[in-house]
Write an enzyme that holds these catalytic residues in place. Structure first.
Site, mmCIF file in Angstrom:
data_model
loop_
_atom_site.group_PDB
_atom_site.id
_atom_site.type_symbol
_atom_site.label_atom_id
_atom_site.label_comp_id
_atom_site.label_asym_id
_atom_site.label_seq_id
_atom_site.Cartn_x
_atom_site.Cartn_y
_atom_site.Cartn_z
ATOM 1 N N GLU A 63 -5.686 0.222 15.943
ATOM 2 C CA GLU A 63 -6.286 0.483 17.264
ATOM 3 C C GLU A 63 -5.942 1.885 17.721
ATOM 4 O OE1 GLU A 63 -9.014 -1.022 18.432
ATOM 5 O OE2 GLU A 63 -7.872 -2.891 18.331
ATOM 6 N N HIS A 64 -6.944 2.588 18.194
ATOM 7 C CA HIS A 64 -6.800 3.968 18.671
ATOM 8 C C HIS A 64 -6.289 4.886 17.565
ATOM 9 C CE1 HIS A 64 -7.878 3.299 22.872
ATOM 10 N NE2 HIS A 64 -7.295 2.121 22.736
ATOM 11 N N THR A 65 -6.628 4.550 16.358
ATOM 12 C CA THR A 65 -6.285 5.417 15.234
ATOM 13 C C THR A 65 -7.497 6.214 14.763
ATOM 14 O OG1 THR A 65 -6.655 3.477 13.860
ATOM 15 C CG2 THR A 65 -4.366 4.077 14.278
ATOM 16 N N GLY A 160 -14.767 -5.296 24.471
ATOM 17 C CA GLY A 160 -14.119 -4.647 23.326
ATOM 18 C C GLY A 160 -14.685 -5.114 22.002
ATOM 19 N N SER A 162 -17.785 -4.047 21.008
ATOM 20 C CA SER A 162 -18.707 -2.994 20.575
ATOM 21 C C SER A 162 -20.185 -3.296 20.747
ATOM 22 C CB SER A 162 -18.455 -2.668 19.106
ATOM 23 O OG SER A 162 -17.604 -1.618 19.022
ATOM 24 N N ASP A 207 -16.589 1.747 15.033
ATOM 25 C CA ASP A 207 -17.551 0.719 15.444
ATOM 26 C C ASP A 207 -18.879 0.887 14.719
ATOM 27 O OD1 ASP A 207 -15.467 0.308 17.100
ATOM 28 O OD2 ASP A 207 -16.463 0.969 18.926
HETATM 29 P P1 NG1 Z 1 -14.370 -0.278 22.052
HETATM 30 O O1 NG1 Z 1 -13.429 -1.381 21.903
HETATM 31 O O2 NG1 Z 1 -15.742 -0.613 21.565
HETATM 32 O O3 NG1 Z 1 -14.380 0.353 23.393
HETATM 33 C C1 NG1 Z 1 -13.287 2.083 21.365
HETATM 34 C C2 NG1 Z 1 -13.889 3.172 20.483
HETATM 35 C C3 NG1 Z 1 -13.425 3.023 19.017
HETATM 36 C C4 NG1 Z 1 -11.912 2.977 18.949
HETATM 37 C C5 NG1 Z 1 -11.404 1.880 19.891
HETATM 38 C C6 NG1 Z 1 -9.907 1.823 19.967
HETATM 39 C C7 NG1 Z 1 -16.136 3.976 20.966
HETATM 40 C C8 NG1 Z 1 -17.598 3.750 20.796
HETATM 41 N N1 NG1 Z 1 -15.343 3.050 20.466
HETATM 42 O O4 NG1 Z 1 -13.849 0.858 21.009
HETATM 43 O O5 NG1 Z 1 -13.944 4.103 18.259
HETATM 44 O O6 NG1 Z 1 -11.369 4.229 19.275
HETATM 45 O O7 NG1 Z 1 -11.884 2.045 21.230
HETATM 46 O O8 NG1 Z 1 -9.344 1.533 18.723
HETATM 47 O O9 NG1 Z 1 -15.721 4.968 21.531
#
Ligand code: NG1
Length: 459
Positions: A63-65, A160, A162, A207
């Site tokens: 996550e957040h990688t 979360g 996507s 995503d």
């Molecule tokens: P979600 O959970 O869809 O908001 C976002 C980012 C991912 C990733 C995650 C954290 C977008 C479209 N999606 O996902 O790329 O950084 O947070 O792991 O920005």
């Protein structure tokens, strides 16, 4: 073809798309498709129509990688977005939605499409169209389209999972197909990742990759560092061991304004890189220090630093943040954010190895460790999510549980023994209700294949 024969053909096609899904599931999908086709005809009249689908995803770990050029391991859901389209001869996109809460939208494809107000659903379509126009020429042809993301088949929104990337991917795929652009697979996913910046978040590519490259019953290990400037990436399909289920539980709490919080996290990682570059000038992303012991890095990273202190060191946080708001009052938690990313990357690599040897106990423990790090170091959890994760980790048959997605609400994901799923669900929902008064919603993640055109017909 008789009506019965055409229903039969549709069911067979849906079985192909969604895999060996149950009868009620396929019947439900057939009804959904039939209703959407009926509405499309009422809106746009008789003629040809192509149906594209793009799945949402749950991130198992990592996550957040992604925006730190690190590792992730998401899995696609069988919940998806359908986009029904009919090509147009001009460059207009007319969009309708089966859910009337989403008003009809029209825009002209071009390299500079004026964004609508933040949160407008058409921005995802506009982002995809603008990126393709910029990179493939401004004269693309548009379409008349209808989006169907209704529950229970659609991707839950703001959880979360996507849904936004699924919409971006579906629109991009439709435009690519209708304009016969030679763009597919990882290059298309990479383009969709950049397309989503249009809405204002500086997200990564996870995503869009999983939505496009997913395979049934597999998670996707993805290295988010491009191997070449033209957007090639290393990825690998990782089988989910039989006898276990990935269960998603929705806290039914949504944080609607995550953009600034998300971008702040992106900035804190980049500030970490700038500080580490003094000792390691070659690095460009946090991923690059993955081989250096954390103990060597930690002293180089302050726990907290103010915008003023950064500027005194020649680092401009506004430039780093791009959309930097009110930097005078900003403080940046650099050390703990970088620590999360450093350990999280390791956990993803260990998870891949654990799954390859079907070591679900280790994988489960890594999932729970990832949650602790997301909570304590990345600080993306909330009291409701804590109630849910604690319940899940204590529930029968659960090997590990964590928050999934960007955070600040949304869903958790758990690895559960197949035979214990019903007990798990019951236990978690009861415990969550007792602690928060809220009703959680759980579903088994039956992974589906990646996005594509699933159906073409003439109405
Ligand atoms: P979600 O959970 O869809 O908001 C976002 C980012 C991912 C990733 C995650 C954290 C977008 C479209 N999606 O996902 O790329 O950084 O947070 O792991 O920005």
């Amino acid at each position: 073809m008789s009506n019965a024969a055409s229903i039969q053909t549709t069911m067979m096609r849906l079985a192909e798309v969604y895999g060996a899904a149950s009868e009620p599931f396929l019947e439900g999908q057939a009804r959904r498709l039939g209703e959407a086709l009926g509405l499309f005809e009422r809106l746009y009249g008789p003629g040809p129509v192509d149906v594209f689908r793009a799945p949402g995803r749950v991130n198992l770990i990592g996550e957040h990688t992604d925006y730190n050029h690190g590792y992730v391991m998401p899995m696609a859901l069988d919940k998806d977005i359908l986009l029904l389209v009919r090509p147009r001869e001009d460059g207009l996109v007319r969009l309708q939605n089966v859910e009337t809460a989403f008003e009809a939208r029209v825009f002209q494809i071009g390299p500079d499409i004026p964004p609508r107000p933040a949160g407008d659903w058409a921005n995802y379509a506009q982002g995809a169209a603008q990126l393709l126009a910029r990179e493939w020429g401004p004269t693309l042809k548009g379409f008349d389209g209808l989006v169907d993301g209704r529950p229970p088949w659609g991707v839950p929104r703001g959880s979360g999972l996507s849904s936004s990337s699924a919409l971006t991917v579906a629109v991009a795929m439709a435009l690519v197909a209708l304009n016969r652009l030679p763009l597919s697979g990882p290059r298309l996913a990479d383009a969709c990742g950049r397309a989503e910046w249009y809405v204002g978040t500086r997200g990564g590519i996870m995503d869009q990759f999983i939505s496009i490259l997913a395979q049934r019953d597999h998670a996707l290990f993805l290295d988010c560092r491009p191997r070449t400037p033209s957007g090639e990436y290393y990825y690998e399909q990782v089988p989910i061991p039989p006898g276990y289920r990935v269960v998603v539980v929705d806290s039914r709490t949504k944080h609607l304004n995550t953009g600034p919080l998300f971008n702040r996290r992106v900035a804190e990682g980049r500030i970490g890189v700038r500080l580490l570059q003094r000792a390691y000038p070659h690095i460009t992303h946090l991923r690059d220090v993955g081989d250096i012991p954390w103990e060597d890095l930690e002293p180089l990273l302050p726990e907290v630093i103010t915008a003023e202190a950064l500027r005194a060191q020649g680092i401009d946080p506004v430039a780093i943040l791009e959309a930097g708001r009110d930097p005078e009052t900003d403080v940046f938690f650099v050390r703990r954010r970088c620590r999360h990313v450093w350990y999280e990357n390791r956990r993803v690599l260990e998870s891949v190895r654990a799954l390859q040897r079907r070591d679900t106990a280790t994988f489960g423990a890594l999932i729970s460790a990832a949650h602790a790090s997301a909570r304590d170091d990345y600080e993306i959890s909330t009291p409701a999510i804590e109630a849910l994760v604690e319940a899940a980790q204590a529930a029968p048959g659960c090997l590990g549980a964590r928050i999934t997605g960007a955070g600040w609400g949304g869903c958790i994901v758990a690895l559960v023994e197949a035979g214990a799923v019903a007990d798990f669900e019951h236990f978690v929902k009861e415990a969550y209700r007792a602690r928060t008064g809220l009703e959680a919603e759980a579903f088994i993640c039956r992974s589906a294949p990646g996005a594509g055109r699933i159906f073409s017909t003439t109405l």
